[in-house]
Design a protein around this motif. Structure first.
Motif, PDB file in Angstrom:
ATOM      1  N   LEU A 140       0.872  -1.163   0.000  1.00 57.90           N
ATOM      2  CA  LEU A 140       0.000   0.000   0.000  1.00 57.90           C
ATOM      3  C   LEU A 140       0.915   1.220   0.000  1.00 57.90           C
ATOM      4  N   VAL A 141       0.877   1.997  -1.080  1.00 52.11           N
ATOM      5  CA  VAL A 141       1.801   3.117  -1.251  1.00 52.11           C
ATOM      6  C   VAL A 141       1.050   4.436  -1.111  1.00 52.11           C
ATOM      7  N   THR A 142       1.521   5.272  -0.198  1.00 52.61           N
ATOM      8  CA  THR A 142       0.937   6.595   0.011  1.00 52.61           C
ATOM      9  C   THR A 142       1.851   7.651  -0.592  1.00 52.61           C
ATOM     10  N   LEU A 143       1.302   8.489  -1.455  1.00 51.65           N
ATOM     11  CA  LEU A 143       2.039   9.620  -2.015  1.00 51.65           C
ATOM     12  C   LEU A 143       1.541  10.894  -1.330  1.00 51.65           C
ATOM     13  N   GLU A 144       2.480  11.670  -0.821  1.00 53.49           N
ATOM     14  CA  GLU A 144       2.118  12.867  -0.061  1.00 53.49           C
ATOM     15  C   GLU A 144       2.740  14.101  -0.681  1.00 53.49           C
ATOM     16  N   ASN A 145       1.942  15.136  -0.789  1.00 45.64           N
ATOM     17  CA  ASN A 145       2.422  16.431  -1.250  1.00 45.64           C
ATOM     18  C   ASN A 145       2.836  17.236  -0.023  1.00 45.64           C
ATOM     19  N   GLY A 146       4.136  17.316   0.212  1.00 47.40           N
ATOM     20  CA  GLY A 146       4.633  18.041   1.382  1.00 47.40           C
ATOM     21  C   GLY A 146       4.874  19.502   1.125  1.00 47.40           C
ATOM     22  N   THR A 147       4.495  19.995  -0.053  1.00 48.00           N
ATOM     23  CA  THR A 147       4.735  21.397  -0.404  1.00 48.00           C
ATOM     24  C   THR A 147       3.497  22.239  -0.112  1.00 48.00           C
ATOM     25  N   GLU A 148       3.624  23.525  -0.376  1.00 53.14           N
ATOM     26  CA  GLU A 148       2.505  24.449  -0.189  1.00 53.14           C
ATOM     27  C   GLU A 148       1.807  24.740  -1.514  1.00 53.14           C
ATOM     28  N   SER A 149       2.159  23.986  -2.554  1.00 51.64           N
ATOM     29  CA  SER A 149       1.559  24.193  -3.873  1.00 51.64           C
ATOM     30  C   SER A 149       0.878  22.907  -4.358  1.00 51.64           C
ATOM     31  N   GLU A 150      -0.079  23.076  -5.243  1.00 51.70           N
ATOM     32  CA  GLU A 150      -0.761  21.910  -5.821  1.00 51.70           C
ATOM     33  C   GLU A 150       0.206  21.151  -6.732  1.00 51.70           C
ATOM     34  N   ILE A 151       0.161  19.831  -6.691  1.00 49.99           N
ATOM     35  CA  ILE A 151       0.989  18.984  -7.552  1.00 49.99           C
ATOM     36  C   ILE A 151       0.093  17.980  -8.264  1.00 49.99           C
ATOM     37  N   LYS A 152       0.366  17.784  -9.551  1.00 45.28           N
ATOM     38  CA  LYS A 152      -0.372  16.781 -10.323  1.00 45.28           C
ATOM     39  C   LYS A 152       0.537  15.586 -10.615  1.00 45.28           C
ATOM     40  N   PHE A 153       0.125  14.433 -10.120  1.00 42.73           N
ATOM     41  CA  PHE A 153       0.853  13.201 -10.423  1.00 42.73           C
ATOM     42  C   PHE A 153       0.235  12.599 -11.684  1.00 42.73           C
ATOM     43  N   SER A 154       1.058  12.368 -12.700  1.00 43.71           N
ATOM     44  CA  SER A 154       0.527  11.910 -13.984  1.00 43.71           C
ATOM     45  C   SER A 154       1.170  10.607 -14.431  1.00 43.71           C
ATOM     46  N   THR A 155       0.401   9.812 -15.180  1.00 45.38           N
ATOM     47  CA  THR A 155       0.912   8.571 -15.755  1.00 45.38           C
ATOM     48  C   THR A 155       0.462   8.467 -17.211  1.00 45.38           C
ATOM     49  N   SER A 156       1.292   7.827 -18.018  1.00 43.11           N
ATOM     50  CA  SER A 156       0.993   7.580 -19.421  1.00 43.11           C
ATOM     51  C   SER A 156       1.862   6.403 -19.865  1.00 43.11           C
ATOM     52  N   PRO A 157       1.370   5.556 -20.765  1.00 43.22           N
ATOM     53  CA  PRO A 157       0.100   5.583 -21.494  1.00 43.22           C
ATOM     54  C   PRO A 157      -1.089   5.233 -20.606  1.00 43.22           C
ATOM     55  N   VAL A 158      -2.266   5.347 -21.210  1.00 40.14           N
ATOM     56  CA  VAL A 158      -3.510   5.070 -20.505  1.00 40.14           C
ATOM     57  C   VAL A 158      -4.186   3.866 -21.153  1.00 40.14           C
ATOM     58  N   LEU A 159      -4.707   2.972 -20.336  1.00 39.13           N
ATOM     59  CA  LEU A 159      -5.451   1.836 -20.866  1.00 39.13           C
ATOM     60  C   LEU A 159      -6.764   2.319 -21.473  1.00 39.13           C
ATOM     61  N   ALA A 216       7.186   9.534  -8.496  1.00 37.83           N
ATOM     62  CA  ALA A 216       6.661  10.507  -7.538  1.00 37.83           C
ATOM     63  C   ALA A 216       7.732  11.487  -7.084  1.00 37.83           C
ATOM     64  N   SER A 217       8.953  10.984  -6.871  1.00 34.68           N
ATOM     65  CA  SER A 217      10.030  11.848  -6.364  1.00 34.68           C
ATOM     66  C   SER A 217      10.438  12.904  -7.386  1.00 34.68           C
ATOM     67  N   GLU A 218      10.230  12.618  -8.653  1.00 38.15           N
ATOM     68  CA  GLU A 218      10.600  13.573  -9.705  1.00 38.15           C
ATOM     69  C   GLU A 218       9.741  14.832  -9.659  1.00 38.15           C
ATOM     70  N   ILE A 219       8.592  14.744  -9.016  1.00 41.44           N
ATOM     71  CA  ILE A 219       7.737  15.939  -8.895  1.00 41.44           C
ATOM     72  C   ILE A 219       7.547  16.298  -7.410  1.00 41.44           C
ATOM     73  N   ASP A 220       8.557  15.918  -6.611  1.00 44.83           N
ATOM     74  CA  ASP A 220       8.615  16.319  -5.201  1.00 44.83           C
ATOM     75  C   ASP A 220       7.513  15.719  -4.323  1.00 44.83           C
ATOM     76  N   LEU A 221       7.016  14.546  -4.689  1.00 41.28           N
ATOM     77  CA  LEU A 221       6.074  13.857  -3.822  1.00 41.28           C
ATOM     78  C   LEU A 221       6.834  12.894  -2.915  1.00 41.28           C
ATOM     79  N   ILE A 222       6.358  12.748  -1.708  1.00 38.61           N
ATOM     80  CA  ILE A 222       6.962  11.829  -0.743  1.00 38.61           C
ATOM     81  C   ILE A 222       6.174  10.518  -0.781  1.00 38.61           C
ATOM     82  N   SER A 223       6.874   9.401  -0.875  1.00 39.76           N
ATOM     83  CA  SER A 223       6.191   8.101  -0.932  1.00 39.76           C
ATOM     84  C   SER A 223       6.503   7.276   0.310  1.00 39.76           C
TER      85      SER A 223
END
Length: 326
Positions: free
Chosen positions: A258-277, A304-311
Protein backbone atom coordinates in the motif's frame (compact mmCIF):
# COMPACT_ATOMS: atom_id res chain seq x y z
CA UNK A 1 -12.71 -37.51 -24.18
CA UNK A 2 -13.71 -40.35 -26.48
CA UNK A 3 -17.18 -41.60 -25.76
CA UNK A 4 -18.84 -38.35 -24.76
CA UNK A 5 -21.14 -38.39 -27.78
CA UNK A 6 -22.76 -41.63 -26.64
CA UNK A 7 -23.74 -40.13 -23.30
CA UNK A 8 -27.12 -38.38 -23.26
CA UNK A 9 -28.87 -36.54 -20.46
CA UNK A 10 -30.96 -39.63 -19.77
CA UNK A 11 -28.18 -42.24 -19.93
CA UNK A 12 -27.57 -44.34 -16.83
CA UNK A 13 -24.63 -43.61 -14.56
CA UNK A 14 -23.25 -47.12 -14.90
CA UNK A 15 -22.62 -46.81 -18.65
CA UNK A 16 -18.84 -46.74 -18.29
CA UNK A 17 -18.05 -48.74 -21.46
CA UNK A 18 -19.38 -47.63 -24.84
CA UNK A 19 -18.91 -48.51 -28.49
CA UNK A 20 -17.47 -45.80 -30.67
CA UNK A 21 -16.50 -46.38 -34.30
CA UNK A 22 -16.15 -50.08 -33.64
CA UNK A 23 -13.82 -49.71 -30.67
CA UNK A 24 -14.69 -50.22 -27.03
CA UNK A 25 -13.40 -47.45 -24.78
CA UNK A 26 -13.72 -47.09 -21.04
CA UNK A 27 -14.73 -43.64 -19.88
CA UNK A 28 -16.04 -41.97 -16.78
CA UNK A 29 -19.06 -40.13 -18.10
CA UNK A 30 -20.13 -38.44 -14.86
CA UNK A 31 -17.64 -35.65 -14.08
CA UNK A 32 -17.06 -34.84 -10.43
CA UNK A 33 -19.58 -32.33 -9.16
CA UNK A 34 -22.37 -33.23 -11.59
CA UNK A 35 -25.32 -35.45 -10.94
CA UNK A 36 -27.20 -35.16 -14.22
CA UNK A 37 -25.10 -37.77 -15.99
CA UNK A 38 -23.93 -35.43 -18.74
CA UNK A 39 -20.55 -36.07 -20.28
CA UNK A 40 -17.86 -33.40 -20.53
CA UNK A 41 -18.83 -32.26 -24.01
CA UNK A 42 -22.50 -32.09 -23.07
CA UNK A 43 -21.59 -29.82 -20.15
CA UNK A 44 -19.89 -27.54 -22.67
CA UNK A 45 -23.09 -27.50 -24.72
CA UNK A 46 -25.03 -26.41 -21.65
CA UNK A 47 -22.50 -23.66 -20.95
CA UNK A 48 -22.70 -22.31 -24.50
CA UNK A 49 -26.43 -22.83 -25.13
CA UNK A 50 -28.46 -22.15 -21.97
CA UNK A 51 -32.21 -21.68 -22.04
CA UNK A 52 -33.33 -18.61 -20.08
CA UNK A 53 -37.02 -18.53 -20.70
CA UNK A 54 -38.15 -22.11 -20.01
CA UNK A 55 -40.30 -22.61 -16.93
CA UNK A 56 -38.17 -25.50 -15.80
CA UNK A 57 -34.79 -24.18 -16.78
CA UNK A 58 -32.63 -27.09 -15.60
CA UNK A 59 -34.76 -29.64 -17.44
CA UNK A 60 -34.87 -27.47 -20.56
CA UNK A 61 -31.07 -27.18 -20.59
CA UNK A 62 -30.71 -30.93 -20.30
CA UNK A 63 -33.16 -31.50 -23.17
CA UNK A 64 -31.37 -28.94 -25.32
CA UNK A 65 -28.00 -30.51 -24.56
CA UNK A 66 -29.31 -34.00 -25.32
CA UNK A 67 -30.72 -32.82 -28.65
CA UNK A 68 -27.39 -31.29 -29.71
CA UNK A 69 -25.45 -34.33 -28.55
CA UNK A 70 -27.74 -36.61 -30.58
CA UNK A 71 -27.17 -34.47 -33.67
CA UNK A 72 -23.42 -34.50 -33.02
CA UNK A 73 -23.47 -38.30 -32.81
CA UNK A 74 -25.14 -38.50 -36.23
CA UNK A 75 -22.56 -36.11 -37.73
CA UNK A 76 -19.69 -38.02 -36.14
CA UNK A 77 -20.94 -41.36 -37.47
CA UNK A 78 -21.36 -39.92 -40.96
CA UNK A 79 -17.90 -38.34 -41.14
CA UNK A 80 -15.27 -40.67 -39.60
CA UNK A 81 -12.45 -38.14 -40.07
CA UNK A 82 -14.24 -35.62 -37.91
CA UNK A 83 -13.34 -35.46 -34.20
CA UNK A 84 -15.99 -35.65 -31.48
CA UNK A 85 -15.29 -32.09 -30.46
CA UNK A 86 -15.73 -30.81 -33.98
CA UNK A 87 -18.95 -32.81 -34.36
CA UNK A 88 -20.37 -31.10 -31.28
CA UNK A 89 -19.41 -27.65 -32.55
CA UNK A 90 -20.88 -28.47 -35.98
CA UNK A 91 -24.11 -29.58 -34.30
CA UNK A 92 -24.30 -26.14 -32.68
CA UNK A 93 -23.84 -24.51 -36.09
CA UNK A 94 -20.14 -23.62 -35.99
CA UNK A 95 -17.94 -24.74 -38.90
CA UNK A 96 -14.29 -25.40 -38.09
CA UNK A 97 -11.41 -27.84 -38.41
CA UNK A 98 -10.60 -30.57 -35.89
CA UNK A 99 -7.71 -28.49 -34.55
CA UNK A 100 -9.87 -25.38 -34.21
CA UNK A 101 -12.51 -27.40 -32.36
CA UNK A 102 -9.81 -28.56 -29.94
CA UNK A 103 -8.96 -24.93 -29.20
CA UNK A 104 -12.57 -23.89 -28.63
CA UNK A 105 -13.49 -26.87 -26.45
CA UNK A 106 -10.32 -26.54 -24.35
CA UNK A 107 -11.19 -22.89 -23.74
CA UNK A 108 -14.74 -23.82 -22.73
CA UNK A 109 -13.56 -26.72 -20.56
CA UNK A 110 -11.17 -24.44 -18.69
CA UNK A 111 -13.96 -21.89 -18.24
CA UNK A 112 -16.18 -24.62 -16.80
CA UNK A 113 -13.36 -25.65 -14.45
CA UNK A 114 -13.06 -22.02 -13.36
CA UNK A 115 -16.78 -21.93 -12.57
CA UNK A 116 -16.59 -25.22 -10.68
CA UNK A 117 -13.63 -24.03 -8.60
CA UNK A 118 -15.58 -20.91 -7.62
CA UNK A 119 -18.70 -22.92 -6.83
CA UNK A 120 -20.66 -20.93 -9.41
CA UNK A 121 -22.92 -21.82 -12.28
CA UNK A 122 -22.76 -19.63 -15.35
CA UNK A 123 -25.86 -17.82 -16.54
CA UNK A 124 -24.85 -18.69 -20.09
CA UNK A 125 -23.50 -16.68 -22.98
CA UNK A 126 -25.47 -14.11 -24.91
CA UNK A 127 -25.76 -15.11 -28.60
CA UNK A 128 -23.58 -12.26 -29.86
CA UNK A 129 -20.92 -12.98 -27.25
CA UNK A 130 -21.10 -16.73 -27.89
CA UNK A 131 -20.47 -16.29 -31.61
CA UNK A 132 -17.56 -13.91 -31.03
CA UNK A 133 -16.02 -16.23 -28.43
CA UNK A 134 -16.24 -19.31 -30.64
CA UNK A 135 -14.87 -17.47 -33.67
CA UNK A 136 -12.04 -15.85 -31.71
CA UNK A 137 -10.95 -18.86 -29.69
CA UNK A 138 -10.69 -21.07 -32.77
CA UNK A 139 -7.22 -19.62 -33.37
CA UNK A 140 -6.09 -19.85 -29.73
CA UNK A 141 -3.24 -22.33 -30.28
CA UNK A 142 -1.21 -21.12 -27.28
CA UNK A 143 -1.82 -21.86 -23.60
CA UNK A 144 -1.55 -18.18 -22.62
CA UNK A 145 -4.12 -17.06 -25.16
CA UNK A 146 -6.44 -19.99 -24.41
CA UNK A 147 -6.34 -19.18 -20.70
CA UNK A 148 -7.22 -15.55 -21.38
CA UNK A 149 -10.18 -16.68 -23.48
CA UNK A 150 -11.22 -19.09 -20.73
CA UNK A 151 -11.19 -16.33 -18.12
CA UNK A 152 -13.18 -14.12 -20.47
CA UNK A 153 -15.78 -16.87 -20.94
CA UNK A 154 -15.94 -17.36 -17.16
CA UNK A 155 -16.58 -13.68 -16.54
CA UNK A 156 -19.01 -13.37 -19.43
CA UNK A 157 -21.03 -16.40 -18.29
CA UNK A 158 -21.23 -15.09 -14.71
CA UNK A 159 -22.19 -11.59 -15.82
CA UNK A 160 -23.32 -11.49 -19.47
CA UNK A 161 -22.24 -8.31 -21.23
CA UNK A 162 -19.04 -7.84 -19.23
CA UNK A 163 -16.86 -7.81 -22.35
CA UNK A 164 -17.50 -5.87 -25.53
CA UNK A 165 -17.31 -7.38 -29.01
CA UNK A 166 -14.47 -4.93 -29.68
CA UNK A 167 -12.46 -6.42 -26.82
CA UNK A 168 -13.12 -9.96 -28.05
CA UNK A 169 -12.02 -8.93 -31.53
CA UNK A 170 -8.76 -7.52 -30.16
CA UNK A 171 -8.07 -10.72 -28.20
CA UNK A 172 -8.75 -12.83 -31.29
CA UNK A 173 -6.04 -10.88 -33.15
CA UNK A 174 -3.45 -11.33 -30.41
CA UNK A 175 -0.77 -13.99 -30.65
CA UNK A 176 1.02 -15.59 -27.67
CA UNK A 177 3.73 -12.91 -27.65
CA UNK A 178 1.15 -10.14 -27.68
CA UNK A 179 -0.80 -11.70 -24.82
CA UNK A 180 2.33 -12.17 -22.73
CA UNK A 181 3.37 -8.60 -23.47
CA UNK A 182 0.01 -7.30 -22.26
CA UNK A 183 0.23 -9.39 -19.10
CA UNK A 184 3.62 -7.80 -18.39
CA UNK A 185 2.11 -4.34 -18.81
CA UNK A 186 -0.74 -5.21 -16.45
CA UNK A 187 1.79 -6.44 -13.89
CA UNK A 188 3.20 -2.88 -13.88
CA UNK A 189 -0.09 -1.16 -13.09
CA UNK A 190 -1.20 0.23 -9.74
CA UNK A 191 -4.73 0.70 -8.43
CA UNK A 192 -6.15 3.77 -6.70
CA UNK A 193 -7.56 3.38 -3.18
CA UNK A 194 -10.47 5.51 -2.00
CA UNK A 195 -11.21 5.01 1.67
CA UNK A 196 -11.29 1.23 2.06
CA UNK A 197 -12.19 0.57 -1.56
CA UNK A 198 -9.70 -0.49 -4.22
CA UNK A 199 -11.07 0.72 -7.53
CA UNK A 200 -10.38 -1.39 -10.63
CA UNK A 201 -8.93 1.52 -12.60
CA UNK A 202 -5.31 0.59 -13.46
CA UNK A 203 -2.65 3.31 -13.69
CA UNK A 204 0.26 2.23 -15.90
CA UNK A 205 3.61 2.85 -14.17
CA UNK A 206 6.41 3.06 -16.76
CA UNK A 207 9.56 4.86 -15.67
CA UNK A 208 11.88 5.59 -18.59
CA UNK A 209 15.37 4.06 -18.38
CA UNK A 210 18.54 6.01 -19.12
CA UNK A 211 18.80 4.32 -22.52
CA UNK A 212 15.50 5.99 -23.48
CA UNK A 213 14.49 2.78 -25.28
CA UNK A 214 12.95 0.89 -22.38
CA UNK A 215 11.17 1.24 -19.06
CA UNK A 216 11.46 -0.14 -15.53
CA UNK A 217 15.01 -1.47 -15.87
CA UNK A 218 14.35 -3.08 -19.23
CA UNK A 219 11.15 -4.88 -18.24
CA UNK A 220 9.20 -3.13 -21.01
CA UNK A 221 10.32 -1.51 -24.27
CA UNK A 222 9.11 1.22 -26.58
CA UNK A 223 8.51 -1.51 -29.15
CA UNK A 224 6.21 -3.27 -26.69
CA UNK A 225 4.34 -0.03 -26.11
CA UNK A 226 3.90 0.57 -29.85
CA UNK A 227 2.68 -2.98 -30.38
CA UNK A 228 0.00 -2.75 -27.69
CA UNK A 229 -0.99 0.67 -28.96
CA UNK A 230 -1.55 -0.80 -32.42
CA UNK A 231 -4.05 -3.22 -30.89
CA UNK A 232 -5.91 -0.30 -29.32
CA UNK A 233 -5.21 -1.45 -25.76
CA UNK A 234 -3.29 1.65 -24.66
CA UNK A 235 -3.12 5.27 -25.74
CA UNK A 236 0.19 7.11 -25.35
CA UNK A 237 -1.30 10.44 -26.38
CA UNK A 238 -3.39 10.56 -23.22
CA UNK A 239 -2.23 11.26 -19.66
CA UNK A 240 -4.01 10.51 -16.39
CA UNK A 241 -3.71 13.01 -13.55
CA UNK A 242 -4.16 12.77 -9.81
CA UNK A 243 -4.31 16.23 -8.25
CA UNK A 244 -2.81 16.61 -4.79
CA UNK A 245 -3.60 19.74 -2.84
CA UNK A 246 -0.93 21.17 -0.49
CA UNK A 247 -0.29 18.57 2.26
CA UNK A 248 -2.68 16.23 0.45
CA UNK A 249 -2.20 12.49 -0.02
CA UNK A 250 -3.27 9.79 -2.46
CA UNK A 251 -3.01 6.03 -2.04
CA UNK A 252 -2.26 3.25 -4.52
CA UNK A 253 -1.99 -0.52 -4.32
CA UNK A 254 1.28 -1.68 -5.91
CA UNK A 255 1.49 -5.45 -5.76
CA UNK A 256 1.46 -6.43 -2.10
CA UNK A 257 2.19 -2.90 -0.92
CA UNK A 258 0.00 0.00 0.00
CA UNK A 259 1.80 3.12 -1.25
CA UNK A 260 0.94 6.60 0.01
CA UNK A 261 2.04 9.62 -2.02
CA UNK A 262 2.12 12.87 -0.06
CA UNK A 263 2.42 16.43 -1.25
CA UNK A 264 4.63 18.04 1.38
CA UNK A 265 4.74 21.40 -0.40
CA UNK A 266 2.50 24.45 -0.19
CA UNK A 267 1.56 24.19 -3.87
CA UNK A 268 -0.76 21.91 -5.82
CA UNK A 269 0.99 18.98 -7.55
CA UNK A 270 -0.37 16.78 -10.32
CA UNK A 271 0.85 13.20 -10.42
CA UNK A 272 0.53 11.91 -13.98
CA UNK A 273 0.91 8.57 -15.76
CA UNK A 274 0.99 7.58 -19.42
CA UNK A 275 0.10 5.58 -21.49
CA UNK A 276 -3.51 5.07 -20.50
CA UNK A 277 -5.45 1.84 -20.87
CA UNK A 278 -8.36 2.11 -23.29
CA UNK A 279 -11.77 0.57 -22.60
CA UNK A 280 -10.65 -2.66 -24.27
CA UNK A 281 -7.40 -2.50 -22.33
CA UNK A 282 -9.25 -2.20 -19.02
CA UNK A 283 -11.56 -5.10 -19.92
CA UNK A 284 -8.64 -7.34 -20.87
CA UNK A 285 -6.74 -6.26 -17.75
CA UNK A 286 -9.46 -8.04 -15.76
CA UNK A 287 -8.04 -11.27 -17.18
CA UNK A 288 -4.56 -10.57 -15.80
CA UNK A 289 -2.82 -10.16 -12.46
CA UNK A 290 -2.58 -6.43 -12.03
CA UNK A 291 0.37 -5.04 -10.07
CA UNK A 292 2.19 -8.35 -9.65
CA UNK A 293 5.59 -7.13 -10.91
CA UNK A 294 8.34 -7.23 -8.29
CA UNK A 295 9.64 -3.78 -7.36
CA UNK A 296 6.64 -1.93 -8.73
CA UNK A 297 6.47 0.36 -5.69
CA UNK A 298 10.08 1.39 -6.39
CA UNK A 299 9.23 2.70 -9.84
CA UNK A 300 6.10 4.38 -8.51
CA UNK A 301 8.27 6.12 -5.90
CA UNK A 302 10.80 7.20 -8.56
CA UNK A 303 8.07 8.84 -10.64
CA UNK A 304 6.66 10.51 -7.54
CA UNK A 305 10.03 11.85 -6.36
CA UNK A 306 10.60 13.57 -9.71
CA UNK A 307 7.74 15.94 -8.90
CA UNK A 308 8.61 16.32 -5.20
CA UNK A 309 6.07 13.86 -3.82
CA UNK A 310 6.96 11.83 -0.74
CA UNK A 311 6.19 8.10 -0.93
CA UNK A 312 5.64 5.65 1.92
CA UNK A 313 4.99 1.92 1.58
CA UNK A 314 3.36 -0.60 3.87
CA UNK A 315 4.55 -4.03 2.81
CA UNK A 316 2.23 -7.07 2.79
CA UNK A 317 -0.81 -5.08 3.73
CA UNK A 318 -2.75 -6.14 0.66
CA UNK A 319 -2.92 -9.04 -1.76
CA UNK A 320 -1.98 -8.89 -5.43
CA UNK A 321 -4.93 -7.49 -7.31
CA UNK A 322 -6.34 -9.94 -9.83
CA UNK A 323 -9.20 -9.27 -12.18
CA UNK A 324 -9.11 -12.90 -13.24
CA UNK A 325 -12.33 -14.88 -13.31
CA UNK A 326 -10.94 -18.20 -12.20
Amino acid sequence: MSGDLNQSASASAEANAVKLSGNTVNVNLSPVGTSDGLGALARIVRLVNPVYYERREAEARAIRAESIMSAAKLIYDEFPNMSERRAVMEAMGYRMTNEQADNVVEVLEEAQENLDSQGKEGKGLLPEARDAIVEGSKAAYDDTVRSMWARLVTGESIQPGSFSKRTMSVLSDMGPGDAQMFEVLCSMCVMPVYGNIIEFSPYVILHEDESATSFNDGAFTYGNRCALESFGLIDSSVTRFVKLEPRGVTVFVAGRELVTLENGTESEIKFSTSPVLTRSGIELARLCEVGSKDGLSYFLAKKASEIDLISRSNVQRVSVISGRHG
